[in-house]
Design an enzyme around this catalytic site. Structure first.
Site, PDB file in Angstrom:
ATOM      1  N   LYS A 196      15.133  61.212  -4.798  1.00  0.00           N
ATOM      2  CA  LYS A 196      16.754  61.666  -4.520  1.00  0.00           C
ATOM      3  C   LYS A 196      16.584  62.943  -3.468  1.00  0.00           C
ATOM      4  CE  LYS A 196      18.144  62.841  -8.016  1.00  0.00           C
ATOM      5  NZ  LYS A 196      18.841  64.010  -8.699  1.00  0.00           N
ATOM      6  N   ARG A 271      25.489  68.330 -16.107  1.00  0.00           N
ATOM      7  CA  ARG A 271      24.494  67.211 -16.133  1.00  0.00           C
ATOM      8  C   ARG A 271      25.976  67.206 -17.842  1.00  0.00           C
ATOM      9  NH1 ARG A 271      19.535  66.831 -15.879  1.00  0.00           N
ATOM     10  NH2 ARG A 271      18.714  68.728 -14.537  1.00  0.00           N
ATOM     11  N   ARG A 310       2.366  57.816  -7.640  1.00  0.00           N
ATOM     12  CA  ARG A 310       2.803  59.285  -7.806  1.00  0.00           C
ATOM     13  C   ARG A 310       1.695  59.843  -8.477  1.00  0.00           C
ATOM     14  NH1 ARG A 310       8.516  61.613  -7.304  1.00  0.00           N
ATOM     15  NH2 ARG A 310       7.609  62.732  -9.472  1.00  0.00           N
ATOM     16  N   ARG A 316       0.191  64.943 -11.051  1.00  0.00           N
ATOM     17  CA  ARG A 316       0.910  65.388 -12.294  1.00  0.00           C
ATOM     18  C   ARG A 316       1.125  64.935 -13.123  1.00  0.00           C
ATOM     19  NH1 ARG A 316       7.135  65.712  -9.641  1.00  0.00           N
ATOM     20  NH2 ARG A 316       8.073  66.381 -11.692  1.00  0.00           N
ATOM     21  N   ARG A 328      11.991  60.021 -20.181  1.00  0.00           N
ATOM     22  CA  ARG A 328      12.873  61.050 -18.787  1.00  0.00           C
ATOM     23  C   ARG A 328      14.068  59.530 -18.577  1.00  0.00           C
ATOM     24  NH1 ARG A 328       7.645  61.616 -15.006  1.00  0.00           N
ATOM     25  NH2 ARG A 328       9.148  62.129 -13.513  1.00  0.00           N
TER      26      ARG A 328
END
Ligand code: IMP
Ligand code: MG
Length: 372
Positions: A196, A271, A310, A316, A328
């Site tokens: 995004k 949201r 990633r 991360r 998530r």
């Protein structure tokens, strides 16, 4: 709120169906009271605009009555032409009758003058005029109007029987002419890993839009210790969610900072449905609105693969554990579903295929952005 387009013009919601209903109830109460000793009044609707009003009015009128129509026309587009044409006349014998004219709207009063002319030699017992809407600022005649539902400003309206060049009569509520929406405002959605951020960067350049990422806005306000930033931080420090109002105020401030923007890409906001409503209300005040919610769709297994890849490179933590990643997604799916329903109900939801190379996905997004 919503903005609709009829032919070349934009209209915004103005008088709700419920408010119309209450207004008609009031009119019926007054008229029933005044006519309680009359036998069988004749209600005459002025076509075309009054058909909905007449139907709802007589459904609420509980004594005996007759119903008929006269068809008059004067408007072309959004302007009164002044000349009234009688297209369908009256056949009933009206001698000695109590006649109540039911008009959808009285504007200059040209039509009303014609109505008085039509009925003047008919030897009525009495003639009463009732109008659902009245524009006092443009009414130029010295003619009596016995019952007025709502007085409204001199702005062109459509819906509930009233048209703009033939269309809009079937709308259940009233819409008011508004200036054209200038901005392209898009709510961009995509699951974690959908790309995004990358896409928003390309799109904002291409369409000359300002990208508002809620995360960035939060970080900026907190870092610079703005009033709203400090407020948000006080909630976060207590382990509480930042209330919608604070988030919305930050977003508003961000929009206000960019008065010359051609539009906004909202990212990470809204949201919740209440945030979406607040955003609509805020944009409506500016004569603007959300053009669409654009959601990137990518199969979860592919996203998990991308994110794990990633995670290996970036280290991360939240990108390394498959079950955390799936969590998530669940959160994303739950939240998007609510907003998808909200925007879909306004025909403003657009799903875009997010599988492919960066430029292929940009291409898919542009096809939707171009239409909005
Ligand atoms: P008048 O003769 O100027 O009083 O206008 C009355 C007629 O014009 C109404 O019966 C409507 O058909 C039309 N009209 C006036 N104002 C509006 C409006 O705001 N929207 C749609 N039609 C209108
Ligand atoms: Mg009319």
């Amino acid at each position: 709120m919503s903005i609709i387009k009829l032919h070349d013009k934009y209209f915004k919601s103005y008088i709700s169906a419920q408010k119309i209903d209450e207004t008609i109830k009031n009119l019926v109460n007054q008229i029933s009271e005044d006519l309680k000793d009359e036998d069988t009044p004749l209600f005459i609707g002025i076509l075309n605009g009054s058909f909905m009003f007449v139907a709802d009015f007589v459904k609420k009128y509980h004594a005996n009555c007759e119903v008929s129509f006269v068809k008059l026309a004067s408007y072309e587009g959004t302007n009164s032409t002044g000349a009234i044409k009688q297209l369908v006349g009256i056949n009933e014998n009206l001698e000695g009758r109590t006649v109540v004219i039911l008009e959808d709207i009285i504007d200059t009063g040209n039509t009303l003058q014609e109505i008085y002319k039509i009925f003047e030699n008919k030897n009525l017992k009495q003639l009463k005029i009732a109008t659902l809407f009245f524009k006092p600022d443009v009414f130029k005649k010295e003619l009596p109007i016995d019952y007025i539902g709502l007085s409204i400003p001199d702005k062109f309206i459509v819906g509930y029987g009233l048209d703009y060049d033939g269309i809009g009569r079937n709308l259940e509520s009233i819409y008011q002419l508004t200036k054209e929406q200038n901005m392209k405002n898009i709510v961009l959605f995509g699951p974690p890993g959908a790309g995004k951020g990358t896409q928003a960067d390309v799109l904002k350049e291409k369409y000359n839009l300002k990208h508002i990422s809620t995360g960035d806005v939060f970080r900026y306000n907190i870092k610079n210790e703005t009033e709203l930033g400090l407020l948000a931080k006080s909630y976060m420090d207590n382990g509480d969610l930042v209330p919608d109002e604070v988030t919305i105020d930050m977003l508003k401030a961000e929009v206000e900072k960019n008065p010359d923007a051609k539009g906004f890409i909202f990212d990470g906001f809204p949201r919740t449905e209440s945030q979406a409503k607040a955003l609509d209300a805020f944009l409506e005040e500016k004569g603007e609105g959300i053009n669409g919610m654009v959601a990137l769709e990518v199969p979860e297994d592919l996203l998990v693969e991308r994110l794990l890849g990633r995670g290996k490179v970036s280290g991360r933590a939240d990108d390394q554990d498959e079950s955390k990643i799936r969590n998530r997604f669940n959160e994303y799916n739950t939240k998007t579903a609510i907003l998808k329903d909200y925007y879909q109900a306004q025909n403003k939801y657009f799903a875009v295929n997010g599988v492919g190379s960066i430029s292929e996905i940009t291409e898919n997004l542009c096809q939707v952005f171009d239409k909005l």
